[in-house]
Scaffold this active site. Structure first.
Site, short mmCIF file in Angstrom:
data_model
loop_
_atom_site.label_atom_id
_atom_site.label_comp_id
_atom_site.label_asym_id
_atom_site.label_seq_id
_atom_site.Cartn_x
_atom_site.Cartn_y
_atom_site.Cartn_z
CG HIS A 41 -2.82 2.75 6.31
ND1 HIS A 41 -1.66 2.82 5.58
CD2 HIS A 41 -3.02 3.99 6.82
CE1 HIS A 41 -1.18 4.05 5.62
NE2 HIS A 41 -1.98 4.78 6.38
CG HIS B 177 -1.80 1.19 1.33
ND1 HIS B 177 -2.00 1.86 2.51
CD2 HIS B 177 -2.51 1.87 0.39
CE1 HIS B 177 -2.81 2.88 2.30
NE2 HIS B 177 -3.14 2.91 1.02
FE1 FES Z 1 0.34 -0.93 4.80
FE2 FES Z 1 -1.08 1.24 4.37
S1 FES Z 1 1.06 1.04 4.35
S2 FES Z 1 -1.80 -0.73 4.82
#
Ligand code: FES
Length: 157
Positions: free
Chosen positions: A106, A87
């Site tokens: 997150h 992500h």
């Molecule tokens: Fe891993 Fe956002 S950086 S869920």
């Protein structure tokens, strides 16, 4: 006139030779990295081994205790993944209770028994898998199977 053609030809040959010399190091640099991860004797089921791959990026090797598609080791139970979340690049942790990788930023979750696939978002991409080879009494990381390690334009050095 003849002298001019020879000069041009020599120039072209010299240029080709120089390109070959310049191209050789680039080809060497594009090779997958082979890096020792751990001694087989030091790997325990469900206890991840942290290492870095292909350069300083964090990665985990995990013995899942049962054969895995593409798994390494005597039981084909060893797998490894980049530990950088797809992500936004936070380093994931291993949750021994669930056997999943969990991102602390997150809360994306990844399953090492399913090719590192994302089980919960926001990440929609799984963790890049790292190929393992056993050589003698040690395990080596020898390349990235699919995807790019987060933040890299190339998985090679
Ligand atoms: Fe891993 Fe956002 S950086 S869920």
């Amino acid at each position: 006139m003849q002298h001019s053609k020879l000069t041009r030809r020599r120039f072209m040959l010299a240029g080709g030779a120089a390109m070959g010399v310049l191209a050789a190091p680039a080809a060497i640099q594009a090779a997958p990295v082979r890096k020792r991860v751990a001694a087989l004797a030091n790997i325990r089921v469900g206890e991840p081994v942290a290492f870095t791959y292909p350069d300083d990026e964090p990665a985990f090797l995990v013995d899942l205790g049962r054969p895995q598609l593409g798994g390494a080791g005597p039981k084909r139970s060893l797998v490894a993944y980049s530990a950088l979340c797809q992500h936004m690049g936070c380093p994931v942790n291993f949750d021994a209770r669930t056997g999943h990788f969990v991102c602390p930023c997150h809360a994306s979750r990844f399953d090492p028994a399913r090719n590192g696939d994302a089980l919960e978002g926001p990440s929609t991409r799984g963790l890049p898998r790292i190929h393992l080879r056993v050589d003698g009494d040690a395990v080596y990381a020898v390349g990235v199977a699919d995807g790019l390690v987060y933040g890299r334009a190339c998985n090679h050095t």
